[in-house]
Design a protein around this motif. Structure first.
Motif, short mmCIF file in Angstrom:
data_model
loop_
_atom_site.label_atom_id
_atom_site.label_comp_id
_atom_site.label_asym_id
_atom_site.label_seq_id
_atom_site.Cartn_x
_atom_site.Cartn_y
_atom_site.Cartn_z
N TYR A 63 0.85 -1.18 0.00
CA TYR A 63 0.00 0.00 0.00
C TYR A 63 0.89 1.24 0.00
CZ TYR A 63 -3.74 -3.28 0.95
OH TYR A 63 -4.63 -4.32 0.85
N THR A 64 0.33 2.41 0.10
CA THR A 64 1.03 3.68 -0.01
C THR A 64 2.37 3.68 0.72
OG1 THR A 64 -1.11 4.78 -0.10
CG2 THR A 64 0.79 6.16 0.34
N GLY A 65 3.43 4.09 0.00
CA GLY A 65 4.75 4.21 0.62
C GLY A 65 5.86 3.80 -0.31
N TRP A 66 7.07 3.80 0.24
CA TRP A 66 8.28 3.39 -0.48
C TRP A 66 8.72 2.02 0.03
CZ3 TRP A 66 10.65 5.95 -4.45
CH2 TRP A 66 10.25 7.25 -4.68
N TYR A 67 9.14 1.16 -0.90
CA TYR A 67 9.55 -0.19 -0.54
C TYR A 67 10.79 -0.58 -1.33
CZ TYR A 67 4.76 -0.44 1.18
OH TYR A 67 3.59 -0.18 1.82
N PHE A 68 11.59 -1.46 -0.75
CA PHE A 68 12.67 -2.08 -1.50
C PHE A 68 12.49 -3.59 -1.42
CE2 PHE A 68 16.70 -4.31 -1.83
CZ PHE A 68 17.11 -3.88 -3.08
N LEU A 69 12.42 -4.22 -2.59
CA LEU A 69 12.33 -5.67 -2.69
C LEU A 69 13.43 -6.13 -3.64
CD1 LEU A 69 8.48 -5.96 -3.10
CD2 LEU A 69 9.79 -6.40 -1.04
N PRO A 70 14.19 -7.13 -3.26
CA PRO A 70 15.29 -7.56 -4.13
C PRO A 70 14.81 -7.95 -5.52
CG PRO A 70 15.40 -8.65 -1.99
CD PRO A 70 14.10 -7.90 -2.04
N PRO A 71 15.38 -7.31 -6.55
CA PRO A 71 14.97 -7.65 -7.91
C PRO A 71 15.39 -9.08 -8.26
CG PRO A 71 16.77 -6.08 -7.93
CD PRO A 71 16.41 -6.30 -6.51
N LEU A 72 14.77 -9.62 -9.28
CA LEU A 72 14.99 -10.98 -9.77
C LEU A 72 14.34 -12.03 -8.85
CD1 LEU A 72 18.72 -10.74 -10.90
CD2 LEU A 72 16.67 -10.28 -12.25
N ILE A 73 13.94 -11.64 -7.66
CA ILE A 73 13.23 -12.55 -6.76
C ILE A 73 11.76 -12.12 -6.70
CG2 ILE A 73 13.01 -13.36 -4.37
CD1 ILE A 73 16.05 -12.91 -4.12
N TYR A 74 11.54 -10.82 -6.47
CA TYR A 74 10.19 -10.27 -6.38
C TYR A 74 9.87 -9.50 -7.65
CZ TYR A 74 10.61 -11.20 -1.40
OH TYR A 74 10.78 -11.81 -0.18
N ARG A 75 8.58 -9.47 -7.98
CA ARG A 75 8.15 -8.65 -9.12
C ARG A 75 6.76 -8.10 -8.85
NH1 ARG A 75 4.80 -10.40 -13.31
NH2 ARG A 75 3.81 -12.39 -12.87
N ARG A 76 6.50 -6.94 -9.46
CA ARG A 76 5.17 -6.34 -9.37
C ARG A 76 4.30 -7.01 -10.43
NH1 ARG A 76 4.32 -0.42 -11.34
NH2 ARG A 76 4.12 -1.56 -13.25
N ALA A 77 3.34 -7.78 -10.00
CA ALA A 77 2.47 -8.50 -10.93
C ALA A 77 1.39 -7.58 -11.49
CB ALA A 77 1.83 -9.70 -10.26
#
Length: 149
Positions: free
Chosen positions: A55-69
């Motif tokens: 939801y609203t905000g800034w996030y960091f998710l490791p690329p190549l593992i997570y993706r925005r579907a």
């Protein structure tokens, strides 16, 4: 004196390759930064399976593992749909359960045609109940009298 001992190729390998690697790593890390604007929700998948909602905000998710579907607006939305009988209706709806909506793989207007086709007596209660099954709150349904294409 050290520079004279190194050939041009060696100098290129010492400077250019590490620089390219550093720039590449920075770009890769920036791909993992997500900014979710107000009244939106992101569906995040890990290895192509649901992981979480952002939801609203800034996030960091490791690329190549997570993706925005996918991402969806949480504000009320409007659609004008042409029914099989030639009439137009305007529906107002709001996505309440983004996960259920996303994984039901139903589009609002196509779903309306699917659920109204087999029935002749459609009520707002029936439509509201059907849309709840895919995570959508149906706010209103109105017939459009003068629809110009």
């Amino acid at each position: 004196m050290l520079i004279t001992l190194l050939s041009t190729l060696d100098l290129a390998l010492i400077i250019i390759i590490p620089s390219v690697l550093v720039v590449g790593m920075v770009i890769l890390l920036l791909c993992g930064v997500y900014h979710v604007r107000a009244n939106r929700v992101y569906i995040i998948e890990k290895y192509n399976e649901f992981n979480r909602l952002l939801y609203t905000g800034w996030y960091f998710l490791p690329p190549l593992i997570y993706r925005r579907a996918a991402f969806y607006s949480l504000l009320p939305q409007y659609r004008t749909i042409r029914l099989e009988n030639g009439k137009y209706i305007k529906i107002t709806y709001q996505i309440e359960d983004a996960k259920l909506y996303h994984y039901s793989r139903k589009m609002i207007d196509v779903y309306l045609l699917e659920i109204t086709r087999p029935k002749s007596d459609i009520t707002l209660e029936y439509l509201t109940e059907e849309y709840t099954k895919i995570g959508v709150k149906l706010i209103s349904v109105q017939e459009v009298i003068n629809h110009n294409l």
